[in-house]
Design an enzyme around this catalytic site. Sequence first.
Site, PDB file in Angstrom:
ATOM      1  N   ASN A 107       0.584  -0.956   0.052  1.00  0.00           N
ATOM      2  CA  ASN A 107      -0.098   0.364  -0.150  1.00  0.00           C
ATOM      3  C   ASN A 107       1.092   1.384  -0.419  1.00  0.00           C
ATOM      4  O   ASN A 107       2.777   1.672   0.305  1.00  0.00           O
ATOM      5  CB  ASN A 107      -1.025   0.046   1.294  1.00  0.00           C
ATOM      6  CG  ASN A 107      -1.524  -0.534   1.182  1.00  0.00           C
ATOM      7  OD1 ASN A 107      -2.120  -1.550   0.237  1.00  0.00           O
ATOM      8  ND2 ASN A 107      -2.375  -1.179   2.248  1.00  0.00           N
ATOM      9  N   LYS A 189      -6.258   2.696  -6.120  1.00  0.00           N
ATOM     10  CA  LYS A 189      -5.388   2.168  -5.010  1.00  0.00           C
ATOM     11  C   LYS A 189      -5.700   2.556  -3.200  1.00  0.00           C
ATOM     12  O   LYS A 189      -6.190   2.605  -2.099  1.00  0.00           O
ATOM     13  CB  LYS A 189      -4.585   0.674  -4.530  1.00  0.00           C
ATOM     14  CG  LYS A 189      -4.256   0.492  -3.554  1.00  0.00           C
ATOM     15  CD  LYS A 189      -5.747  -1.463  -3.368  1.00  0.00           C
ATOM     16  CE  LYS A 189      -5.979  -1.757  -2.154  1.00  0.00           C
ATOM     17  NZ  LYS A 189      -4.317  -2.871  -1.929  1.00  0.00           N
TER      18      LYS A 189
END
Length: 315
Positions: A107, A189
């Site tokens: 991430n 994302k």
Amino acid sequence: MKIMAKIAIAGAGAMGSRFGYMLQKAGNDVILMDNWEQHVETINEKGLTVDDNGQTQVIQIPAMAPRAVKEVQDLVILFTKTMQLKTMLEDIKGTIGKNTAVLCLMNGLGNVDVIEQYVKKQHIIVGVTLWTSELVGPGHISFTGSGSIGLQNIDPREQDRAAKVVSLLNAAGLNATLSTDVTTDIWKKACVNGTLNSLCTLLDCNIEEFGQLKEAPQMAREILNEFAAVAKLENVTIDVDEILTSLQKLGDTSQAGAHYPSMHQDLIQHHRKTEIDFLNGYVAKKGKANGIATPYNTLVTQLVHAKEQILVEDK
């Protein structure tokens, strides 16, 4: 790279352990690398306990501290926390040979800049994943549902290397595809994480519970508008309405509704520091440097850091 390969998971938390489990089931030679001693010891002594869509099993899979792994791998998958990335890359130098592919599925924003300091550009593949997993405790993960991966070689000449990694992942049922614009995928994302991760953490709720709040759409839109403004600086166009639709879908229990995002797992459940500086904090910092107002992301970043001061041990 053959379909069966030597694979090291750098950062074997919830997601890293799930990938390691699935890749080993497919017949690969997998090793989990992590600096959480209790987690590593539990896996080695008792096996990795996996709650796979309601079915519990224990699998034997080797786990080691990153520095202890000296054997060159065919594939290294980076799942470490962004703030620990530099240390991890230093520790795993011995695993990266002249033909090793390094896949980043972490991430956060700005990871490639860090990886390029340690790994040759032609070895680097970057992607995003919509798989989920939760760390129940040392040596124990739980997950439901399915997911997908989109990835791309950052060196345009290395598409064959990326295609082989796609084949390897798909042989393990990980639903990977080659992306044509992974930078935009990463930003998308990050938009999802910058809303669900941070807000579910601050509100102490799962994704479904967040989606049921009447304030949720407006809070998410304000955060996403700032993400979109900053993304333009990197020539990335974010469709805020598209992201909001994705968030709504994720709130369904058949998708990720019952899932507590990784930031919630880190801070609320395990009292560990978060990746907020590489999500909302990245947007706030880059916005400030370029004269773009980011009041919502700035406040969210401050609130998460304040929560860290309250909860994180060894302050």
